[in-house]
Structure formats: structure tokens, C-alpha cells
Design a protein around this motif. Sequence first.
Motif, PDB file in Angstrom:
ATOM      1  N   ASP A   1       0.890  -1.220  -0.090  1.00  0.00           N
ATOM      2  CA  ASP A   1       0.103  -0.121   0.007  1.00  0.00           C
ATOM      3  C   ASP A   1       0.726   1.339  -0.037  1.00  0.00           C
ATOM      4  O   ASP A   1       0.376   2.412   0.072  1.00  0.00           O
ATOM      5  N   ALA A   2       2.039   1.217   0.092  1.00  0.00           N
ATOM      6  CA  ALA A   2       3.063   2.383   0.074  1.00  0.00           C
ATOM      7  C   ALA A   2       3.657   2.812  -1.145  1.00  0.00           C
ATOM      8  O   ALA A   2       4.427   1.789  -1.710  1.00  0.00           O
ATOM      9  N   PRO A   3       3.740   3.946  -1.440  1.00  0.00           N
ATOM     10  CA  PRO A   3       4.549   4.631  -2.529  1.00  0.00           C
ATOM     11  C   PRO A   3       5.855   4.356  -2.148  1.00  0.00           C
ATOM     12  O   PRO A   3       6.363   4.539  -0.823  1.00  0.00           O
ATOM     13  N   HIS A   4       6.944   3.876  -2.981  1.00  0.00           N
ATOM     14  CA  HIS A   4       8.319   4.043  -2.891  1.00  0.00           C
ATOM     15  C   HIS A   4       9.013   5.004  -3.506  1.00  0.00           C
ATOM     16  O   HIS A   4       8.984   5.097  -4.842  1.00  0.00           O
ATOM     17  N   LEU A   5       9.629   6.061  -2.821  1.00  0.00           N
ATOM     18  CA  LEU A   5      10.159   7.277  -3.300  1.00  0.00           C
ATOM     19  C   LEU A   5      11.585   7.109  -3.668  1.00  0.00           C
ATOM     20  O   LEU A   5      12.328   7.003  -2.974  1.00  0.00           O
ATOM     21  N   VAL A   6      12.026   7.768  -4.975  1.00  0.00           N
ATOM     22  CA  VAL A   6      13.418   7.877  -5.079  1.00  0.00           C
ATOM     23  C   VAL A   6      13.504   8.878  -6.271  1.00  0.00           C
ATOM     24  O   VAL A   6      12.417   9.132  -7.050  1.00  0.00           O
ATOM     25  N   VAL A   7      14.837   9.381  -6.231  1.00  0.00           N
ATOM     26  CA  VAL A   7      15.048  10.512  -7.269  1.00  0.00           C
ATOM     27  C   VAL A   7      15.082   9.768  -8.538  1.00  0.00           C
ATOM     28  O   VAL A   7      15.863   8.756  -8.702  1.00  0.00           O
ATOM     29  N   GLU A   8      14.459  10.494  -9.855  1.00  0.00           N
ATOM     30  CA  GLU A   8      14.542   9.825 -11.065  1.00  0.00           C
ATOM     31  C   GLU A   8      15.988   9.551 -11.572  1.00  0.00           C
ATOM     32  O   GLU A   8      15.807   8.400 -12.024  1.00  0.00           O
ATOM     33  N   GLU A   9      16.759  10.549 -11.502  1.00  0.00           N
ATOM     34  CA  GLU A   9      18.087  10.207 -11.833  1.00  0.00           C
ATOM     35  C   GLU A   9      18.848   9.082 -11.254  1.00  0.00           C
ATOM     36  O   GLU A   9      19.523   8.551 -12.041  1.00  0.00           O
ATOM     37  N   GLU A  10      18.283   8.880  -9.939  1.00  0.00           N
ATOM     38  CA  GLU A  10      18.998   7.540  -9.619  1.00  0.00           C
ATOM     39  C   GLU A  10      18.500   6.377 -10.185  1.00  0.00           C
ATOM     40  O   GLU A  10      19.395   5.428 -10.440  1.00  0.00           O
ATOM     41  N   PHE A  11      17.139   6.165 -10.305  1.00  0.00           N
ATOM     42  CA  PHE A  11      16.712   5.152 -11.204  1.00  0.00           C
ATOM     43  C   PHE A  11      17.253   4.944 -12.458  1.00  0.00           C
ATOM     44  O   PHE A  11      17.599   3.816 -13.030  1.00  0.00           O
ATOM     45  N   ARG A  12      17.235   6.015 -13.291  1.00  0.00           N
ATOM     46  CA  ARG A  12      17.876   5.974 -14.469  1.00  0.00           C
ATOM     47  C   ARG A  12      19.305   5.628 -14.647  1.00  0.00           C
ATOM     48  O   ARG A  12      19.329   4.702 -15.621  1.00  0.00           O
TER      49      ARG A  12
END
Length: 295
Positions: free
Chosen positions: A133-144
Motif C-alpha cells: 500500500d506504500a509508494p516507494h520514493l526515489v530521485v528519478e536520476e538515481e533510477f535511470r
Amino acid sequence: MAHWFDLGDVAVVPLVEDDRLLIEPGEFFPGLEPDLSDWYAQEPWFDRAAGKLVFVIQSFLVCSADEVLVVDACVGAGKDRQRAEFDHLPDRWMQQFLATGLRPADVDAVVFTHLHTDHVGAVTVQREPVFPDAPHLVVEEEFRYWSSEAGGAAMRRTGDYLTDSVLPIEQAGQLSFVAPDAVVGKHAELVPAAGHTPGNVCVRVRGSAGTVLLAGDTMHHGVQIRHPELSTRYCVDPGEAARVRSRLLAAAEDSVLLPTHFPAPSAGRVRSGRNGYGFEFAADLLRSGQFRYRE
């Protein structure tokens, strides 16, 4: 080892997966020969008998009366990993989480400071989300970055944690991109700290009785407080990581830093002296024993 940090209306609760991981100095800091007369080369920072640096593998809960955040998620249980100390671990992390009285449905959000193997693993079990049920938050540049060819090459030393721990979250529609200075909770905001990785952040937690900066991997060991210019071999941009660390330390006098891998109790205040910076554990915020939510 049970302990937590009391910020008045907010608690910061460590979930410790490994309380004493010993690593050769040269593995993390190429060419480092510890000065055995200096504070960072003594207990609890350094194991003299083994001649190795002491690290902790942990993540954190940020708990208030009406909100629970998970900040990072250690290595996780049963994962295929190259490092023997990380490979197919028992589920100590979830045992500690449940001991607080919380259940996965109580978590409002998961915050990733960055996407390294020892910060993401416990959010999935058999590639299924633990916190559905939880959003998992990350900076987009990190994921990319970690989804790129360069990131994939870097993962060869660890095992493909993106596939078993991060992509299942994305595929479930639970991965959300945030700005590196985003407000991520009622008491928490991100602080940009790129360098160790391209989207690395810290998390500032504000309570009625104090503020703690969850400093993540901006510094891994006390030697980097003594020598801020010293970055690890695992930093994507070692020069920028050193500049970020220097800025944090210069601004940290009398504030509390809680780096992920510092030995217990991990949180403390930077002190400047004639021979550079030192670190004093924050005994005033420390509470011993098991934290229980809403007890």
C-alpha cells in the motif's frame, strides 16, 4: 542492541541487519593505512585484532502518531548476492520491523536515499512487494542511472538487485519519482547529496525535541569525518561525493548526523578541533530498549 532516537513527537528507529560487518580498509578506501593513534582506528570504529573497519548494515523507521516512513531497506532475506555476508540472509530485518508492533500495511511510504544493494533488498520477498500500500520514493536520476548500461555494469560486483528488489516495485506501480529536495512526510524532507550515486539524498527528520539528518552513504565510516576528502571506491563521482561531505560537515556543528553505516549507536554530532573533525555520539537522544509503536 535495541535502541531508538527520541525527537519528541517523532521517533527514529534503527532496523539493524548486521551490527558488525568487518571490511578491509583497502577495499573501501584504496591505499588507506589507518593511523592507529587516531580515534577512527579505535573501537567501536575499528577491530584491532582483525585489522578491519567496522560497519553496520541498517535502515530506519520514522514514526509519529499518524505516519510511518521506512528509510532504506538493507540487503533483505534470501537474495542472491556476490558478497558472502549478504548472500541468502535470514529475515532479521522483518523480525525487527514486526517487533515494533507495526505491520506492513501501517507503512505510509518507503524512501530510498539511493539504490545500492544494501539499501533496497527488504522491500520485496520473492520479487513481491512487502509494503503493497506504500509508494516507494526515489530521485528519478538515481533510477535511470541504475537502469542504464553503466549502472548494470556496476551491479556485476553485487548481484542484480535491481531485478529482484526495485523493478518489482516499479512493475507494481509503486515506484514514484521525487525531487531531491522534496518533502516526503509530515516530519521529513530530502536533502540533495548527489556524488556517491547520481541521485543520492539525505533525509532530514524534524521533531518537537530535535532534528536528525539521516545522512545515508554520504559518509560510510569515521575516517571520512577525520578526512572528508576520502571517498570510497564505490562512489560514482568521488570528487563530488567529497565536496558534498565537506559541506555537510561544515554545516553540522551541534546538529545530529545519523549515517547509515556508522557503528551503534550511529547518531552523533560533529566536533571541530585542532586536528580536524571528531564525532560525539548523541547520548541525549538515545533511548535503550525496543521501540513499540503507539505503546
